[in-house]
Motif scaffolding. Structure first.
Motif, PDB file in Angstrom:
ATOM      1  N   ASP A  56      67.897 -85.287 -19.349  1.00  0.00           N
ATOM      2  CA  ASP A  56      68.381 -85.681 -20.767  1.00  0.00           C
ATOM      3  C   ASP A  56      67.944 -85.278 -21.978  1.00  0.00           C
ATOM      4  N   GLN A  57      66.655 -84.606 -22.080  1.00  0.00           N
ATOM      5  CA  GLN A  57      66.260 -83.780 -23.537  1.00  0.00           C
ATOM      6  C   GLN A  57      67.173 -82.977 -23.588  1.00  0.00           C
ATOM      7  N   LEU A  58      67.837 -82.574 -22.974  1.00  0.00           N
ATOM      8  CA  LEU A  58      68.186 -81.295 -23.138  1.00  0.00           C
ATOM      9  C   LEU A  58      69.866 -81.280 -23.572  1.00  0.00           C
ATOM     10  N   ALA A  59      69.882 -82.516 -22.605  1.00  0.00           N
ATOM     11  CA  ALA A  59      71.955 -83.422 -22.910  1.00  0.00           C
ATOM     12  C   ALA A  59      71.442 -83.532 -25.056  1.00  0.00           C
ATOM     13  N   GLU A  60      70.510 -84.755 -25.075  1.00  0.00           N
ATOM     14  CA  GLU A  60      69.883 -84.973 -26.446  1.00  0.00           C
ATOM     15  C   GLU A  60      70.483 -84.072 -27.129  1.00  0.00           C
ATOM     16  N   ALA A  61      69.960 -82.469 -27.216  1.00  0.00           N
ATOM     17  CA  ALA A  61      69.360 -81.645 -27.475  1.00  0.00           C
ATOM     18  C   ALA A  61      70.791 -80.991 -27.910  1.00  0.00           C
ATOM     19  N   ILE A  62      71.480 -80.820 -27.035  1.00  0.00           N
ATOM     20  CA  ILE A  62      73.217 -80.586 -27.474  1.00  0.00           C
ATOM     21  C   ILE A  62      74.321 -81.084 -27.386  1.00  0.00           C
ATOM     22  N   ALA A  63      73.819 -82.288 -28.239  1.00  0.00           N
ATOM     23  CA  ALA A  63      74.524 -83.111 -28.734  1.00  0.00           C
ATOM     24  C   ALA A  63      74.447 -82.812 -30.180  1.00  0.00           C
ATOM     25  N   GLU A  64      73.137 -83.151 -30.923  1.00  0.00           N
ATOM     26  CA  GLU A  64      72.303 -82.757 -32.279  1.00  0.00           C
ATOM     27  C   GLU A  64      73.010 -81.428 -32.472  1.00  0.00           C
ATOM     28  N   ARG A  65      72.398 -80.168 -31.711  1.00  0.00           N
ATOM     29  CA  ARG A  65      73.111 -78.902 -31.833  1.00  0.00           C
ATOM     30  C   ARG A  65      74.509 -78.839 -31.845  1.00  0.00           C
ATOM     31  N   GLY A  66      75.543 -79.439 -31.407  1.00  0.00           N
ATOM     32  CA  GLY A  66      76.680 -79.305 -31.795  1.00  0.00           C
ATOM     33  C   GLY A  66      77.332 -78.691 -31.159  1.00  0.00           C
ATOM     34  N   VAL A  67      76.961 -77.842 -29.756  1.00  0.00           N
ATOM     35  CA  VAL A  67      77.696 -77.539 -28.966  1.00  0.00           C
ATOM     36  C   VAL A  67      78.861 -77.984 -28.033  1.00  0.00           C
ATOM     37  N   HIS A  68      79.685 -76.901 -28.646  1.00  0.00           N
ATOM     38  CA  HIS A  68      81.297 -77.011 -28.135  1.00  0.00           C
ATOM     39  C   HIS A  68      81.540 -75.801 -27.867  1.00  0.00           C
TER      40      HIS A  68
END
Length: 92
Positions: A72-84
């Motif tokens: 869950d923390q990884l998913a949040e970090a991905i969303a915050e970083r804007g990984v696309h």
């Protein structure tokens, strides 16, 4: 052990453990290449950094992560970083 399980789940033509091993910054734990040697999939095991995943999305048409803790923390970090995923020509 997690790399072996991920490799089994990703079984297919051109799937192999990367040349650099577990701690290589330039390659994932597992790669998939086509017959020409072009990168088809970047497969991470564990908890890669969002920056590493961002790099992966620019290098491979498919990125997969096999994580088992702090997902869950990884998913949040991905969303915050804007990984696309990169967009291909003609994609909407």
């Amino acid at each position: 052990m997690a790399r072996v399980i991920a490799r089994a789940l990703e079984h297919g033509e051109g799937v192999e453990f990367s040349r650099g091993g577990v701690s290589d910054d330039d390659e994932p734990a597992i790669v998939q290449r086509d017959l020409r040697g072009d990168l088809r999939a970047w497969i991470e095991v564990g908890s890669p950094t969002p920056d590493r995943l961002h790099k992966a999305t620019k290098l491979a048409p498919r990125v997969a992560v096999y994580g088992w803790k702090n997902v869950d923390q990884l998913a949040e970090a991905i969303a915050e970083r804007g990984v696309h995923a990169r967009r291909r020509a003609g994609a909407a």
